[in-house]
Motif scaffolding. Structure first.
Motif, PDB file in Angstrom:
ATOM      1  N   GLU A  42       6.085   9.689 -10.874  1.00 31.74           N
ATOM      2  CA  GLU A  42       7.303  10.475 -11.034  1.00 31.74           C
ATOM      3  C   GLU A  42       7.055  11.559 -12.078  1.00 31.74           C
ATOM      4  O   GLU A  42       6.548  11.287 -13.170  1.00 31.74           O
ATOM      5  CB  GLU A  42       8.470   9.593 -11.462  1.00 31.74           C
ATOM      6  CG  GLU A  42       9.800  10.332 -11.462  1.00 31.74           C
ATOM      7  CD  GLU A  42      10.979   9.391 -11.582  1.00 31.74           C
ATOM      8  OE1 GLU A  42      12.116   9.904 -11.628  1.00 31.74           O
ATOM      9  OE2 GLU A  42      10.776   8.163 -11.634  1.00 31.74           O
ATOM     10  N   ARG A  43       7.436  12.767 -11.724  1.00 28.62           N
ATOM     11  CA  ARG A  43       7.203  13.919 -12.598  1.00 28.62           C
ATOM     12  C   ARG A  43       8.476  14.730 -12.715  1.00 28.62           C
ATOM     13  O   ARG A  43       9.152  14.999 -11.711  1.00 28.62           O
ATOM     14  CB  ARG A  43       6.084  14.790 -12.025  1.00 28.62           C
ATOM     15  CG  ARG A  43       5.784  16.040 -12.840  1.00 28.62           C
ATOM     16  CD  ARG A  43       4.662  16.824 -12.188  1.00 28.62           C
ATOM     17  NE  ARG A  43       4.322  18.012 -12.962  1.00 28.62           N
ATOM     18  CZ  ARG A  43       3.370  18.889 -12.620  1.00 28.62           C
ATOM     19  NH1 ARG A  43       2.660  18.675 -11.522  1.00 28.62           N
ATOM     20  NH2 ARG A  43       3.120  19.938 -13.366  1.00 28.62           N
ATOM     21  N   TYR A  44       8.827  15.108 -13.954  1.00 27.08           N
ATOM     22  CA  TYR A  44       9.995  15.942 -14.188  1.00 27.08           C
ATOM     23  C   TYR A  44       9.590  17.150 -15.022  1.00 27.08           C
ATOM     24  O   TYR A  44       8.898  17.016 -16.033  1.00 27.08           O
ATOM     25  CB  TYR A  44      11.087  15.156 -14.927  1.00 27.08           C
ATOM     26  CG  TYR A  44      12.296  15.994 -15.265  1.00 27.08           C
ATOM     27  CD1 TYR A  44      13.136  16.472 -14.272  1.00 27.08           C
ATOM     28  CD2 TYR A  44      12.595  16.320 -16.591  1.00 27.08           C
ATOM     29  CE1 TYR A  44      14.241  17.255 -14.578  1.00 27.08           C
ATOM     30  CE2 TYR A  44      13.701  17.095 -16.911  1.00 27.08           C
ATOM     31  CZ  TYR A  44      14.515  17.563 -15.893  1.00 27.08           C
ATOM     32  OH  TYR A  44      15.608  18.334 -16.205  1.00 27.08           O
ATOM     33  N   ARG A  45      10.016  18.328 -14.574  1.00 25.18           N
ATOM     34  CA  ARG A  45       9.737  19.559 -15.288  1.00 25.18           C
ATOM     35  C   ARG A  45      11.041  20.334 -15.483  1.00 25.18           C
ATOM     36  O   ARG A  45      11.841  20.476 -14.552  1.00 25.18           O
ATOM     37  CB  ARG A  45       8.723  20.426 -14.517  1.00 25.18           C
ATOM     38  CG  ARG A  45       7.328  19.832 -14.463  1.00 25.18           C
ATOM     39  CD  ARG A  45       6.689  19.866 -15.848  1.00 25.18           C
ATOM     40  NE  ARG A  45       5.335  19.343 -15.856  1.00 25.18           N
ATOM     41  CZ  ARG A  45       5.028  18.070 -16.125  1.00 25.18           C
ATOM     42  NH1 ARG A  45       6.001  17.198 -16.374  1.00 25.18           N
ATOM     43  NH2 ARG A  45       3.783  17.673 -16.139  1.00 25.18           N
ATOM     44  N   TYR A  93       6.318   2.813 -21.065  1.00 24.26           N
ATOM     45  CA  TYR A  93       7.115   1.750 -21.681  1.00 24.26           C
ATOM     46  C   TYR A  93       6.511   0.356 -21.539  1.00 24.26           C
ATOM     47  O   TYR A  93       7.134  -0.619 -21.941  1.00 24.26           O
ATOM     48  CB  TYR A  93       8.535   1.775 -21.110  1.00 24.26           C
ATOM     49  CG  TYR A  93       9.273   3.031 -21.504  1.00 24.26           C
ATOM     50  CD1 TYR A  93       9.799   3.180 -22.782  1.00 24.26           C
ATOM     51  CD2 TYR A  93       9.406   4.096 -20.609  1.00 24.26           C
ATOM     52  CE1 TYR A  93      10.455   4.342 -23.164  1.00 24.26           C
ATOM     53  CE2 TYR A  93      10.060   5.260 -20.979  1.00 24.26           C
ATOM     54  CZ  TYR A  93      10.576   5.380 -22.254  1.00 24.26           C
ATOM     55  OH  TYR A  93      11.219   6.532 -22.630  1.00 24.26           O
ATOM     56  N   GLY A  94       5.324   0.230 -20.954  1.00 19.03           N
ATOM     57  CA  GLY A  94       4.634  -1.050 -20.977  1.00 19.03           C
ATOM     58  C   GLY A  94       4.725  -1.828 -19.681  1.00 19.03           C
ATOM     59  O   GLY A  94       5.041  -1.290 -18.620  1.00 19.03           O
ATOM     60  N   THR A  95       4.445  -3.140 -19.788  1.00 21.56           N
ATOM     61  CA  THR A  95       4.338  -4.025 -18.629  1.00 21.56           C
ATOM     62  C   THR A  95       5.575  -4.905 -18.521  1.00 21.56           C
ATOM     63  O   THR A  95       6.069  -5.433 -19.527  1.00 21.56           O
ATOM     64  CB  THR A  95       3.086  -4.903 -18.744  1.00 21.56           C
ATOM     65  OG1 THR A  95       1.933  -4.047 -18.850  1.00 21.56           O
ATOM     66  CG2 THR A  95       2.930  -5.801 -17.532  1.00 21.56           C
ATOM     67  N   TYR A 145       8.409  14.817 -18.360  1.00 22.33           N
ATOM     68  CA  TYR A 145       7.618  13.584 -18.406  1.00 22.33           C
ATOM     69  C   TYR A 145       6.786  13.438 -17.130  1.00 22.33           C
ATOM     70  O   TYR A 145       7.062  14.053 -16.094  1.00 22.33           O
ATOM     71  CB  TYR A 145       8.516  12.356 -18.589  1.00 22.33           C
ATOM     72  CG  TYR A 145       9.561  12.142 -17.512  1.00 22.33           C
ATOM     73  CD1 TYR A 145       9.239  11.601 -16.263  1.00 22.33           C
ATOM     74  CD2 TYR A 145      10.898  12.460 -17.749  1.00 22.33           C
ATOM     75  CE1 TYR A 145      10.198  11.390 -15.300  1.00 22.33           C
ATOM     76  CE2 TYR A 145      11.868  12.260 -16.785  1.00 22.33           C
ATOM     77  CZ  TYR A 145      11.510  11.715 -15.560  1.00 22.33           C
ATOM     78  OH  TYR A 145      12.468  11.523 -14.591  1.00 22.33           O
ATOM     79  N   ASP A 146       5.764  12.606 -17.241  1.00 30.28           N
ATOM     80  CA  ASP A 146       4.935  12.165 -16.119  1.00 30.28           C
ATOM     81  C   ASP A 146       4.804  10.653 -16.234  1.00 30.28           C
ATOM     82  O   ASP A 146       4.208  10.157 -17.206  1.00 30.28           O
ATOM     83  CB  ASP A 146       3.556  12.818 -16.152  1.00 30.28           C
ATOM     84  CG  ASP A 146       3.605  14.292 -15.822  1.00 30.28           C
ATOM     85  OD1 ASP A 146       3.602  14.633 -14.627  1.00 30.28           O
ATOM     86  OD2 ASP A 146       3.644  15.099 -16.775  1.00 30.28           O
ATOM     87  N   HIS A 147       5.346   9.922 -15.293  1.00 37.68           N
ATOM     88  CA  HIS A 147       5.301   8.467 -15.320  1.00 37.68           C
ATOM     89  C   HIS A 147       4.453   7.947 -14.149  1.00 37.68           C
ATOM     90  O   HIS A 147       4.596   8.429 -13.016  1.00 37.68           O
ATOM     91  CB  HIS A 147       6.697   7.870 -15.217  1.00 37.68           C
ATOM     92  CG  HIS A 147       7.548   8.126 -16.433  1.00 37.68           C
ATOM     93  ND1 HIS A 147       8.922   7.967 -16.434  1.00 37.68           N
ATOM     94  CD2 HIS A 147       7.210   8.526 -17.690  1.00 37.68           C
ATOM     95  CE1 HIS A 147       9.394   8.255 -17.632  1.00 37.68           C
ATOM     96  NE2 HIS A 147       8.385   8.601 -18.409  1.00 37.68           N
TER      97      HIS A 147
END
Length: 706
Positions: free
Chosen positions: A405-408, A450-452, A417-419
């Motif tokens: 997921e990418r937001y610009r 944010y982790g696992t 962000y790039d998740h």
């Protein structure tokens, strides 16, 4: 992924051992007429009959058990020993009472809804057709009038809304199309308003945490839109107009290209004029111009392998706003959405199937907040592969997925962000006894920021007595911090501080459902509860801005649902009631009622339907008091009642319809002003839309099958 690859190579040799396979063809007829779209189960494997009434499967020789199910016909069973290519002709008998033969796929299987341990609510094609006549350009009303769901307006200036499941905020609801996130991981407030229902076969809903099945965005539940499959020469045109300046034109095309190929296409043009219903210099119904399209290509082999390809577009402009405190407030939004997806399933053996699916979507927005223009883009990519098999009394699934997921945001780069989220999941369903089925599932996600997270879920289906069914379910889920909340949808991110020191929200939900079926009657009662730790809140800070924070105490929700359905042609009757109590910690740590969650709501829908003549129906909905937040006029809403009537007349291939909505003329501004006397704590000019704003509205038009 290593586990998935290992399992593939372990099981594939079994599938490739030298076993003689034969073609089994099941031909279905009723009074000499082919019966299509019937569910044919061959040794537990599901195949649908085509328009010629035939269903085929490649099977290993030996004992074969066949069961045929089709709404309107009695179930048919037969057994044979397969020793060569075989044609089996089965004559179906019409049933005086419709058989409940709904097959759901949302739980990663293709089972009858009665056999599913996890409760899945299904909106059938019949109900979809009724709501299609009311709002042809949107699924908002379809979902809003489904038990346990509430469509809440979140961006009143532009008409944006999302769907709340059992009181949980709309951001926690995952919207899927045929099991794929075509509208992104977080759909946003306009997604529901941009999906026309004409090409839907059914809608499947899971209430409660479903992260074990579909990851973070399904913390509150899942809504899956299942498309119609192609039928020979299936074409339809719909024209609709409203008394509030709205126009819809939709065309549906479907056909078989060749013996194993078919296609569907839906195209729509939708228009709405700006309307100030109550003359308060604020637009109650925003202007929009929208063009939508979606095409699908279907393929199916003789052995039961299948694949689909789909591509869709949404091009829309919206404009709203008005005058507040002597100022001209502009709200505009241009949307350009494109998506594409594909699915493929392959039977490695009679008891083992490989399933692969992928989706890519891109959405670009150009916002205007008063004099400020903001452009952003959301891009999501998704891929998944799984193995599904059966062994004795067990049906299992193991697989892996990858989400990107990418937001610009050009003007607000602090929110970009790039998740990346790789995942592994496993599921097992055990038929422990004739009266007990247990399902266990778990998903392991690794979020790049944010982790696992481990999200387990357990469900049980118990049949204590004939005609009685008990389902018990519990599960957990998580949701990573996001700046896109109900509050920020209206004012935009320019009024929000960048995210800092936030942790993911964690949820635990549980429910129990008791159902009774018989004599055309279905009665269901549900109790549910949920607890969300570290739930995100929004609080005002100096300078008219807002910041997101993790609440100091858990958000707790509990409630009940009651549903009664009665079907005895030509009468269809539905009665529903929901009780909801939801509390959360405010910015000061004090426990308060969650805003916009009605304590009581109820509905009554009655219709008379005839295949030859048409239908007439009446709908009555009650919405109880709701707590309000930061409202300068009142602390709680007033209860209200909505009455609607629908008439449809069939004339040959055409249908003429008239829908009378909100005959009680309920309007928010009958109870209080909609526009604030001054800006709110973080820049908002309007209050929460806790009641309808458009007032009484009529629409009518024509459906024509050609």
């Amino acid at each position: 992924m290593k586990i998935l690859v290992l399992l593939f190579f372990l099981f594939t040799p079994i599938a490739l051992t030298a076993q003689t396979r034969f073609t089994l063809t099941v031909e279905l007829r009723a009074a000499g007429t082919p019966v299509g779209n019937a569910t044919v189960r061959v040794n537990g494997r599901t195949v649908l009959s085509d328009s010629s009434g035939r269903a085929q499967a490649q099977m290993v020789g030996g004992r074969i058990e066949i069961r045929v199910e089709r709404i309107g016909f009695a179930e048919a069973d037969t057994t044979l020993v397969l020793q060569s290519d075989t044609l089996v002709a089965i004559e179906l008998q019409e049933s005086a009472v419709e058989q409940e033969a709904i097959v759901v796929s949302l739980t990663r299987g293709e089972r009858r809804i009665e056999e599913e341990p996890l409760r899945v609510e299904v909106v059938t094609r019949e109900e979809i057709e009724e709501k299609l006549l009311m709002t042809p350009g949107s699924i908002a009303m379809l979902l809003n009038e489904t038990s346990g769901l509430r469509v809440q307006e979140t961006a009143p200036s532009l008409g944006g809304a999302n769907v709340r499941i059992q009181g949980l905020r709309g951001k926690y609801t995952q919207l899927l199309v045929d099991g794929l996130p075509l509208y992104g991981g977080q759909t946003g407030s306009l997604g529901l308003l941009q999906v026309p229902p004409m090409d839907l076969q059914q809608v499947e809903v899971i209430k409660g945490a479903a992260s074990a099945l579909y990851g973070a965005s399904a913390l509150g539940g899942v809504v899956n839109l299942v498309p119609r499959r192609p039928q020979a020469d299936d074409r339809e045109l719909l024209l609709n107009a409203t008394t509030r300046g709205g126009v819809d034109a939709l065309v549906w095309l479907a056909d078989s290209i060749a013996e194993r190929w078919g296609y569907t296409f839906l195209g729509g043009i939708h228009s709405q004029n700006r309307i100030d219903v109550d003359d308060d210099d604020w637009i109650d119904i925003p202007r929009h111009r929208r063009v939508t399209s979606r095409g699908r290509l279907f393929w199916r082999s003789e052995s039961g392998d299948a694949g689909t390809l789909t591509a869709g577009t949404v091009l829309e402009t919206r404009a709203g706003g008005g005058s507040a405190a002597g100022l001209g407030i502009r709200r505009e939004l241009d949307t350009r959405h494109y998506d594409g997806a594909g699915t493929f399933r392959h039977f490695l053996s009679d008891a083992l199937m490989l399933d692969a699916r992928t989706a890519l979507s891109s959405t670009r927005h150009a916002h205007v907040y008063e004099g400020s223009r903001q452009e952003d883009s959301h891009t999501t990519a998704f891929g998944e592969a799984s193995l599904r098999g059966s062994a004795g009394r067990n049906d299992w699934v193991v697989g892996a997925a990858l989400g990107l997921e990418r937001y610009r945001a050009r003007e607000l780069p602090a929110f970009e962000y790039d998740h990346t989220v790789p995942s592994a999941f496993v599921q097992d369903e055990l038929r422990a006894a004739d009266w007990l089925t247990v399902a266990l599932s778990a998903r392991l996600d690794h979020h790049s920021e944010y982790g696992t997270f481990l999200s387990p879920r357990a469900s049980a289906l118990v049949r204590p007595l004939a005609q009685w069914t008990l389902r018990i379910s519990t599960g957990t889920g998580y949701f990573p911090p996001s700046p896109f909340t109900d509050e920020t949808e209206e004012v935009g991110l320019a009024h929000v501080l960048p995210l800092q020191d936030l942790v993911a929200e964690r949820a635990t939900t549980a429910s129990a459902d008791l159902s009774w079926f018989g004599y055309g009657l279905e009665i269901n009662g549900t109790v549910f509860t949920s607890r969300i730790r570290d739930a995100l809140g929004v609080r005002a800070v100096s300078g008219g801005t807002a910041e997101l924070f993790n609440r100091a105490a858990a958000t707790r929700t509990r409630g009940t649902e009651f549903l009664l359905r009665f079907l005895r042609e030509p009468l269809h009757l539905t009665v529903s009631h929901a009780y909801l109590h939801s509390t959360e910690a405010d910015a000061d740590g004090q426990r308060v009622t969650v805003p916009l969650t009605p304590r009581h709501s109820a509905g009554l829908v009655a219709s008379l339907e005839s295949e030859e003549r048409g239908r007439a129906s009446i709908e009555l909905y009650y919405v109880g008091r709701q707590a309000l937040e930061d409202n300068p006029f009142r602390d709680s809403s007033a209860p209200y009642l909505i009455l609607g009537l629908l008439f449809e007349r069939r004339i040959g291939r055409a249908r003429v319809f008239l829908n009378l909505e909100n005959l009680t003329d309920v309007r928010l501004t009958d109870y209080q002003p909609f526009v604030r006397p001054a800006r709110g704590a973080y820049g908002q000019w309007t209050v929460e839309a806790w009641a309808p704003r458009e007032g009484r509205l009529f629409n009518g038009g024509l459906r024509w099958h050609f």
